[in-house]
Write an enzyme that holds these catalytic residues in place. Structure first.
Site: not given
Ligand SMILES: *Cc1c(COP(=O)(O)O)cnc(C)c1O
Length: 396
Positions: A195
């Site tokens: 991310k």
């Molecule tokens: C990555 C993601 C999540 C969840 O995040 P985690 O940190 O992996 O629990 C939720 N929604 C979207 C759109 C994501 O890309």
């Protein structure tokens, strides 16, 4: 352009280029080391410092740090008062956690289809799904592009709903001159290594509502009336558990890393935008694919660079193109299988094909190309060369 690597030819690159990867600096490492040497590994001063820096960066009044992006969604919906029997409108083109968060609280996720050009939640489709039970809409800034929050806010106000933004892709983006994190009643972020900001695992919720922020801080800590640090400062042992909460705390070690990373988010966003412009230019004249449309007045954060294959012009389907690009050592990916088609949703909520035709048709055509701040121009050229090689091979 030579034989496809899939058919025994030489790959465009000797090693795999991933679709996303974190960046780390000596300053990040020093920030983590300092916490390791201090006494506070969790529930310490770094949590509030990171929260305040994050709130400032996103122009939100409050930021609540949690253990991951999924927890952020759960905490946000709890904070908003979502409970059993409620309905929460979500788009199908997202990671399952967006819809799961409603299910965690006994609420029903109700799927509303996407706009075909952006694959963002269509405000008109969302409005059609509102019933007496609807309490919230979660918009997803798919690929890093902020949704049409002006339209969504108007609908939410008219029907007295909470508007949440799953902004896990969109940290660093802007819409109408305002940063992502300040565009909805609640915005959620993930700090997974792929991310836009990474702490290993981690998450954040931003809001301007101090009462909701307080509920969320309790919920991440078992709904206890005081946390460890507050008790230590008061020299007291006393606390009560007021509701069913969770341990969704983010450690000081991670908060220090996040705070250090946060400073580089604007630079990273600009770099991903520059890579996206190189892709846009290269693909403008290619008939086999089209990048997703970017709305006016938004600054796209480009967590993903998604293209739609023009299957009418190709002799191969998405999976074959995917395999061919992987063989060229391009770490392409697919985001996402529409959530309502997962077995859990079919069996629990009775969803099936035909519920969201726009997302279902798009799913057959989408492919995510590598994009991350540390990618070089050479890496970008490799992706472009591989896409040209594969699509010209399969051109009709
Ligand atoms: C990555 C993601 C999540 C969840 O995040 P985690 O940190 O992996 O629990 C939720 N929604 C979207 C759109 C994501 O890309």
């Amino acid at each position: 352009m030579g034989t496809l690597a899939l058919h025994g030819g030489t790959p465009v690159r000797p090693t795999l280029l991933p679709y996303a990867r974190q960046s780390v600096s000596e300053e990040d490492i020093a920030a983590v080391n300092a916490v390791l040497r201090s006494g506070w590994w969790t529930t310490g001063p770094k949590v509030a410092e990171f929260e305040q820096a994050f709130a400032a960066a996103t122009q939100a009044k409050e930021a609540v740090a949690v253990s991951n992006g999924t927890a952020a969604l759960h905490v946000a919906l709890y904070g908003a008062g979502i409970t059993a029997g409620d309905e929460v409108i979500v788009p199908p083109m997202t990671f399952a956690a967006t819809a799961n968060a409603a299910a965690f609280l006994g609420a029903r996720p109700v799927f509303a289809d996407c706009d075909p050009s952006t694959l963002l939640l269509s405000p008109a489709e969302a409005e059609k799904k509102i019933t007496k039970k609807t309490k919230a809409i979660i918009a997803v800034d798919y690929a890093g592009q902020p949704c049409d929050y002006a339209a969504l806010r108007a609908i939410a106000q008219k029907h007295n709903l909470i508007l949440a933004a799953d902004a896990c892709h969109a940290l660093g983006g802007f819409s109408e001159g305002k940063p992502v994190g300040s565009l909805a009643d609640l915005s959620t972020f993930s700090f997974h290594p792929v991310k836009p900001l990474a702490t290993g695992e981690g998450g954040m919720v931003t809001t301007n509502d101090a009462r909701i922020a307080e509920r969320m801080r309790r919920f991440r800590n078992h709904c206890m009336t005081t946390d460890h640090r507050e008790r230590q400062e008061k020299g007291s042992w006393f606390y009560e558990v007021t509701d069913l909460g969770y341990n969704y705390r983010l450690t000081d070690i991670q908060c220090a890393l996040g705070q250090s990373q946060l400073k580089r988010v604007p630079t990273w966003t600009k770099r991903r935008q520059a890579i996206a412009r190189m892709y846009d230019q290269a693909f403008a004249t290619m008939e086999g694919l089209a990048p997703l449309h970017v709305r006016e007045q938004v600054e796209h954060a480009y967590h993903l660079y998604v293209v739609q294959l023009n299957l009418e012009r190709l002799t191969a389907n998405r999976n074959e193109i995917f395999q061919a690009l992987r063989a060229e050592n391009i770490g392409v990916n697919v985001h996402y299988i529409p959530v309502h088609l997962h077995p859990y949703y079919r069996k629990t909520f009775g969803t099936s094909e035909g519920l969201c035709p726009v997302a279902e048709q798009a799913f057959e055509r989408i492919i995510s190309l590598p994009i991350f701040a540390a990618m070089t121009d050479q890496d970008t050229d490799d992706v472009i060369e591989a896409v040209k090689k594969v699509l010209s091979h399969y051109a009709k």
